[in-house]
Scaffold this motif. Structure first.
Motif, mmCIF file in Angstrom:
data_model
loop_
_atom_site.group_PDB
_atom_site.id
_atom_site.type_symbol
_atom_site.label_atom_id
_atom_site.label_comp_id
_atom_site.label_asym_id
_atom_site.label_seq_id
_atom_site.Cartn_x
_atom_site.Cartn_y
_atom_site.Cartn_z
ATOM 1 N N ASN A 348 0.846 -1.199 0.000
ATOM 2 C CA ASN A 348 0.000 0.000 0.000
ATOM 3 C C ASN A 348 0.885 1.254 0.000
ATOM 4 O O ASN A 348 2.111 1.166 0.005
ATOM 5 C CB ASN A 348 -0.926 -0.013 1.221
ATOM 6 N N SER A 349 0.235 2.413 0.023
ATOM 7 C CA SER A 349 0.981 3.674 -0.076
ATOM 8 C C SER A 349 1.847 3.916 1.156
ATOM 9 O O SER A 349 2.895 4.557 1.075
ATOM 10 C CB SER A 349 0.033 4.850 -0.308
ATOM 11 N N ASN A 350 1.410 3.379 2.279
ATOM 12 C CA ASN A 350 2.209 3.545 3.488
ATOM 13 C C ASN A 350 3.512 2.754 3.378
ATOM 14 O O ASN A 350 4.596 3.265 3.695
ATOM 15 C CB ASN A 350 1.396 3.104 4.709
ATOM 16 N N ASP A 351 3.414 1.502 2.871
ATOM 17 C CA ASP A 351 4.627 0.697 2.664
ATOM 18 C C ASP A 351 5.569 1.415 1.704
ATOM 19 O O ASP A 351 6.784 1.459 1.915
ATOM 20 C CB ASP A 351 4.282 -0.663 2.024
ATOM 21 N N LEU A 352 4.984 1.996 0.642
ATOM 22 C CA LEU A 352 5.839 2.644 -0.353
ATOM 23 C C LEU A 352 6.515 3.882 0.244
ATOM 24 O O LEU A 352 7.706 4.116 0.036
ATOM 25 C CB LEU A 352 5.045 3.021 -1.613
ATOM 26 N N MET A 354 7.284 4.402 3.328
ATOM 27 C CA MET A 354 8.341 3.970 4.260
ATOM 28 C C MET A 354 9.567 3.480 3.485
ATOM 29 O O MET A 354 10.700 3.752 3.869
ATOM 30 C CB MET A 354 7.834 2.855 5.194
ATOM 31 N N PHE A 355 9.312 2.765 2.378
ATOM 32 C CA PHE A 355 10.423 2.309 1.539
ATOM 33 C C PHE A 355 11.191 3.522 0.991
ATOM 34 O O PHE A 355 12.429 3.551 1.021
ATOM 35 C CB PHE A 355 9.894 1.435 0.384
ATOM 36 N N VAL A 364 7.943 11.531 2.257
ATOM 37 C CA VAL A 364 6.713 11.894 1.552
ATOM 38 C C VAL A 364 5.553 11.439 2.443
ATOM 39 O O VAL A 364 5.783 10.821 3.477
ATOM 40 C CB VAL A 364 6.633 11.203 0.166
ATOM 41 N N VAL A 365 4.323 11.731 2.052
ATOM 42 C CA VAL A 365 3.199 11.280 2.884
ATOM 43 C C VAL A 365 2.329 10.321 2.083
ATOM 44 O O VAL A 365 1.981 10.599 0.925
ATOM 45 C CB VAL A 365 2.333 12.465 3.382
ATOM 46 N N SER A 366 1.981 9.195 2.711
ATOM 47 C CA SER A 366 1.213 8.190 1.983
ATOM 48 C C SER A 366 -0.207 8.697 1.725
ATOM 49 O O SER A 366 -0.797 9.410 2.540
ATOM 50 C CB SER A 366 1.187 6.873 2.750
ATOM 51 N N GLY A 367 -0.731 8.278 0.570
ATOM 52 C CA GLY A 367 -2.024 8.782 0.128
ATOM 53 C C GLY A 367 -3.195 8.380 1.001
ATOM 54 O O GLY A 367 -4.222 9.066 1.018
ATOM 55 N N ASP A 368 -3.063 7.280 1.754
ATOM 56 C CA ASP A 368 -4.213 6.867 2.566
ATOM 57 C C ASP A 368 -4.576 7.934 3.598
ATOM 58 O O ASP A 368 -5.730 8.047 3.997
ATOM 59 C CB ASP A 368 -3.973 5.496 3.232
ATOM 60 N N ALA A 369 -3.597 8.760 3.989
ATOM 61 C CA ALA A 369 -3.884 9.838 4.943
ATOM 62 C C ALA A 369 -4.868 10.845 4.355
ATOM 63 O O ALA A 369 -5.534 11.583 5.086
ATOM 64 C CB ALA A 369 -2.585 10.557 5.318
ATOM 65 N N PHE A 370 -4.945 10.861 3.017
ATOM 66 C CA PHE A 370 -5.806 11.841 2.335
ATOM 67 C C PHE A 370 -6.985 11.154 1.648
ATOM 68 O O PHE A 370 -7.639 11.735 0.794
ATOM 69 C CB PHE A 370 -4.994 12.608 1.279
ATOM 70 N N GLY A 371 -7.190 9.876 1.978
ATOM 71 C CA GLY A 371 -8.321 9.146 1.388
ATOM 72 C C GLY A 371 -8.024 8.562 0.025
ATOM 73 O O GLY A 371 -8.952 8.228 -0.716
#
Ligand SMILES: Cc1ncc(COP(=O)(O)O)c(C=O)c1O
Length: 402
Positions: A348-352, A354-355, A364-371
Motif C-alpha cells: 500500500n501507499s504507506n509501505d511505499l 516507508m520504503f 513523503v506522505v502516503s495517500g491513505d492519509a488523504f483518502g
C-alpha cells in the motif's frame, strides 16, 4: 504505553488518528538526527521566510505594548482588513461581525464543524482531502462521507457525484480549492454547478477552504460564496500560513453569516480565546502590504512544480497530472503494489512511503492519509537542488522494486 495503561483516556481521543503529515515529519527528523541526509518533502509549509515587512510589524506590535488578551474574534482592525481583502480579491461583501480570526485555519475549521455538526449528521468531504477534515468531523460525532475524484479527472469531482452523495442527513460539505493534497482548483463554472445542486437542499452548509488561494497557477480563484443564492450558507476559510509563509504565527479566519460567526466566537471563547496579539498585528501588516510577496513565492512554486513534474514523468510506474495550485503533487503509484525489494513487499501507499524514506531518504506522505491509497503526496516547497536530488534518489530506489 500498554493498551491497559491508556484505557483511562476518553473514547474520543483514543479513536482520533494522529495527523500522518506530522507523524511523517517526525520520522524524517528522527532519521536526520541519526545523521542521514533526509530530504523532507512531507511538509505542508512554505520553505520561505515570512516577508520582512510582516516581521517588522510584529516587532513594532511588541514595542507598542500589544501584549494583552485580544477580543475572541480578533482585533477590529484585523477583521476590517480581512473584510477589505475579501472585497478586493473575491468581490465578497462582509462586515467585521462576519469574521472570526482563529489560531490557524485549522482551528477555524474545527470551530465550524463543532458549531454546525450534530451527532449522526453526514458531512460530505471531497476526496482526496486534507488530513484533518475527516478527524474533526469524527470528533464532532458526525459521519464523514467521502466523494472521491480520481487522477483521470485531475481529482475534480463531478456535480453528479455530489448530488448522489446527498441524503436528508447531510449537514455540511467540505472541500479545499486549491486542494491539499492534489493541487486541483475548481473553476467558477464547476463551483456554480455544485452551488446549483446545493440550492435545492437548504439544510446543507458549505465549508470552502481557500487557504491556498494565493498559490493558484490558473490565475483565477473562485469562491463558493460569490453565488448570492447560497452565500448565507457558505463559510469561507482562509489564513496567512501558506500565502504569506506564516505557518508558525497561527492566524486563520472564517467569513460567515453572523449566526455562524457568533457560534464560532462562542466555541473559541471556551477553548483558546483570541489568537496571539503580535501575530494578529503582523497579519494586519501582511494584508495591508497586498499580494506582492505572495505572488513572488507563487511564481517560485510554479517553477518548481514544472521542475518536479518533468523529472517525475521520467520515472516508470508513476502516473502524473498537472497540479494547478498549492505546492503538492499527488501522483498515482499503485503500479508498485505487489512488488518487493529484499523480501519487503509493497502492499500500500504507506509501505511505499516507508520504503522511499528508508531507501532514498526522501520523506513523503502516503495517500491513505488523504483518502487515496493509490497515491503519495510530494511537497515541492523545497529548494531546486533538493528537488532534483530527491527525484534522482526516488528514481533509483523505485527501480529496485521488482
Ligand atoms: C487545506 C488546508 N486547510 C487548512 C490548513 C491549516 O492551516 P493553518 O496553518 O492556518 O492552521 C492547512 C494546513 O496544512 C491545509 O493544507
Amino acid at each position: 504505553m500498554t493498551e491497559q495503561a491508556t484505557s483511562f483516556l476518553s473514547d474520543r481521543i483514543t479513536s482520533l488518528a494522529e495527523s500522518q503529515t506530522i507523524a511523517m515529519a517526525k520520522k524524517a527528523r528522527e532519521l536526520a538526527a541519526q545523521g542521514y541526509d533526509v530530504i523532507n518533502l512531507s511538509f505542508g509549509e512554505p520553505d520561505f521566510q515570512t516577508p520582512q515587512y510582516i516581521k517588522d510589524a510584529a516587532k513594532k506590535a511588541l514595542d507598542d505594548g500589544f501584549t494583552f488578551y485580544t477580543p475572541v474574534a480578533g482585533y477590529l482592525d484585523l477583521r476590517q482588513e480581512i473584510v477589505n481583502k475579501l472585497k478586493r480579491d473575491n468581490n465578497l461583501d462582509y462586515k467585521p461581525e462576519n469574521i472570526v480570526v482563529s489560531t490557524g485555519a485549522k482551528q477555524s475549521i474545527a470551530n465550524v464543524v463543532m458549531s454546525l455538526v450534530n451527532p449522526g449528521d453526514e458531512v460530505i468531504i471531497f476526496s482526496p482531502y486534507w488530513v484533518s477534515y475527516e478527524e474533526v468531523v469524527k470528533l464532532a460525532e458526525g459521519v464523514p462521507v467521502q466523494v472521491k475524484g480520481t487522477i483521470d479527472n485531475d481529482f475534480v469531482i463531478t456535480p453528479q457525484q455530489l448530488e448522489d452523495a446527498i441524503t436528508s442527513n447531510t449537514k455540511l460539505v467540505m472541500y479545499s480549492s486549491p486542494c491539499n493534497p492534489t493541487g486541483s482548483v475548481f473553476s467558477k463554472e464547476e463551483l456554480e454547478a455544485f452551488a446549483n445542486i446545493l440550492a435545492k437542499h437548504p439544510q446543507i452548509f458549505v465549508m470552502a477552504d481557500e487557504i491556498y488561494e494565493y498559490i493558484n497557477f490558473t490565475g483565477q480563484h473562485a469562491s463558493m460564496a460569490q453565488f448570492d443564492f447560497i452565500k448565507d450558507r457558505v463559510i469561507t476559510v482562509n489564513g496567512f500560513s501558506k500565502g504569506y509563509a506564516m505557518t508558525g504565527w497561527r492566524v486563520g479566519y472564517i467569513a460567515a453569516n453572523k449566526e455562524i460567526a457568533d457560534a464560532c466566537d462562542k466555541m473559541q471563547s471556551q477553548i483558546t480565546s483570541g489568537t496571539c496579539s503580535i501575530a494578529q498585528k503582523a497579519a494586519v501588516a501582511a494584508l495591508k502590504g497586498g499580494r506582492g510577496s505572495a505572488e513572488e513565492m507563487s511564481a517560485a512554486y510554479l517553477r518548481r512544480r514544472d521542475l518536479v513534474l518533468g523529472l517525475m514523468k521520467e520515472i516508470p510506474g508513476i502516473r502524473t497530472y498537472v497540479p494547478q495550485g498549492a505546492f503538492y503533487i499527488f501522483p498515482e503509484i499503485s503500479s508498485y503494489f505487489g512488488k518487493s525489494y529484499n523480501g519487503q513487499v509493497i502492499n500500500n501507499s504507506n509501505d511505499l512511503s516507508m520504503f522511499i524514506l528508508n531507501d532514498a531518504y526522501v520523506a513523503v506522505v502516503s495517500g491513505d492519509a488523504f483518502g487515496a491509497d493509490e497515491c503519495v503526496r510530494f511537497s515541492f516547497a523545497a529548494a531546486d537542488d533538493k528537488l532534483v536530488e530527491a527525484m534522482r534518489r526516488l528514481k533509483e530506489s523505485l527501480a529496485k522494486l521488482v
